[in-house]
Design a protein around this motif. Structure first.
Motif, short mmCIF file in Angstrom:
data_model
loop_
_atom_site.label_atom_id
_atom_site.label_comp_id
_atom_site.label_asym_id
_atom_site.label_seq_id
_atom_site.Cartn_x
_atom_site.Cartn_y
_atom_site.Cartn_z
N GLU A 206 28.29 17.75 47.87
CA GLU A 206 29.19 18.47 48.77
C GLU A 206 30.51 18.84 48.11
O GLU A 206 31.29 19.61 48.66
N PHE A 207 30.75 18.31 46.91
CA PHE A 207 32.05 18.49 46.28
C PHE A 207 32.01 19.27 44.98
O PHE A 207 33.03 19.41 44.29
N VAL A 208 30.83 19.76 44.59
CA VAL A 208 30.67 20.47 43.32
C VAL A 208 30.15 21.87 43.59
O VAL A 208 29.18 22.06 44.34
N SER A 209 30.83 22.87 43.01
CA SER A 209 30.34 24.25 43.09
C SER A 209 30.50 24.90 41.73
O SER A 209 31.02 24.28 40.79
N GLU A 210 30.09 26.15 41.62
CA GLU A 210 30.15 26.82 40.33
C GLU A 210 30.74 28.21 40.49
O GLU A 210 30.28 28.99 41.33
N ASN A 211 31.78 28.47 39.72
CA ASN A 211 32.40 29.80 39.62
C ASN A 211 33.25 30.21 40.83
O ASN A 211 34.03 31.17 40.72
N SER A 212 33.10 29.58 41.96
CA SER A 212 33.94 29.86 43.10
C SER A 212 33.89 28.66 44.05
O SER A 212 33.17 27.70 43.80
N TRP A 213 34.69 28.73 45.12
CA TRP A 213 34.75 27.58 46.06
C TRP A 213 33.38 27.23 46.58
O TRP A 213 33.07 26.07 46.79
N ARG A 214 32.57 28.23 46.85
CA ARG A 214 31.19 27.98 47.32
C ARG A 214 30.19 28.73 46.48
O ARG A 214 30.49 29.77 45.94
#
Length: 214
Positions: A206-214
């Motif tokens: 729930e706390f990791v994303s890639e290249n943007s907030w979501r």
């Protein structure tokens, strides 16, 4: 394997102490922390990274029993204020064990030092990096304490101005944490607030994303 990696056993020890660190509230009373151990813990805290090498932390060891009781009174007053602010969860909160100030072997107050505003390196657009640096020092101490078999609890329920006045802090200094440290009956396998059914830790996904907030 990267050439500068620790051995398998050393890496396991590092990850173990991270995973088994707990925010402790229950301490074994009438115990002590040996002076060499306390010195190692404070040295570990002082080895923390700090932006611009500003080292904004100050550690105040509370050895006066009367002063310890006054700090406890400050925390207890804020505990009741916090309960009032929680509304429907007030009684549930008051039932929680939130500190071990009177039972822990060592009581430390960690503060942001006065004069830190002179350090602009890394803080021109992010002035809160002084607090981030102090937090790193607290975490170092926490992990070192767990490795030494000692529990530590971070108490944040207090009025900063009242604690600063009680400890005669100069203008510009700011208390950040009251740390309870010492032998404990045991280390629970889950965070205390999960055991007490106050909240539940959420998964890393729930706390990791890639290249943007979501």
């Amino acid at each position: 394997m990267p050439e500068h990696a620790f051995t398998d056993a050393e890496r396991r020890a590092v990850y173990r102490v991270i995973n088994e660190r707990r925010d402790m509230r229950r301490f074994t009373p009438d115990r002590t922390v040996a002076a060499p151990v306390l010195a190692r813990l404070l040295a570990a805290a002082h080895a923390a990274p700090s932006v611009g090498l500003m080292q904004p932390w100050r550690f105040i060891r509370i050895t006066d029993r009367g002063l310890r009781h006054k700090i406890h009174a400050l925390v207890d007053e804020e505990r009741r204020q916090t309960a009032d602010a929680l509304g429907s969860r007030a009684e549930e909160f008051l039932a929680l064990k939130v500190e071990g100030i009177l039972d822990c072997a060592e009581l430390l107050v960690v503060a942001l030092s006065a004069g830190r505003d002179a350090h602009v390196f890394g803080r021109r657009t992010m002035p809160h990096m002084d607090l981030a640096s102090v937090s790193c020092a607290v975490e170092n101490l926490w992990l070192a304490a767990r490795a030494e078999g000692l529990g530590m609890g971070w108490v944040s329920i207090f009025e900063p101005a009242g604690l600063a006045e009680l400890l005669n802090m100069p203008d510009g200094a700011e208390p950040v944490a009251i740390l309870c440290l010492g032998p404990v009956p045991d280390f629970p396998d889950r965070p205390a607030l999960e055991i007490d059914e106050w909240t539940v830790g959420r998964p890393l996904t729930e706390f990791v994303s890639e290249n943007s907030w979501r």
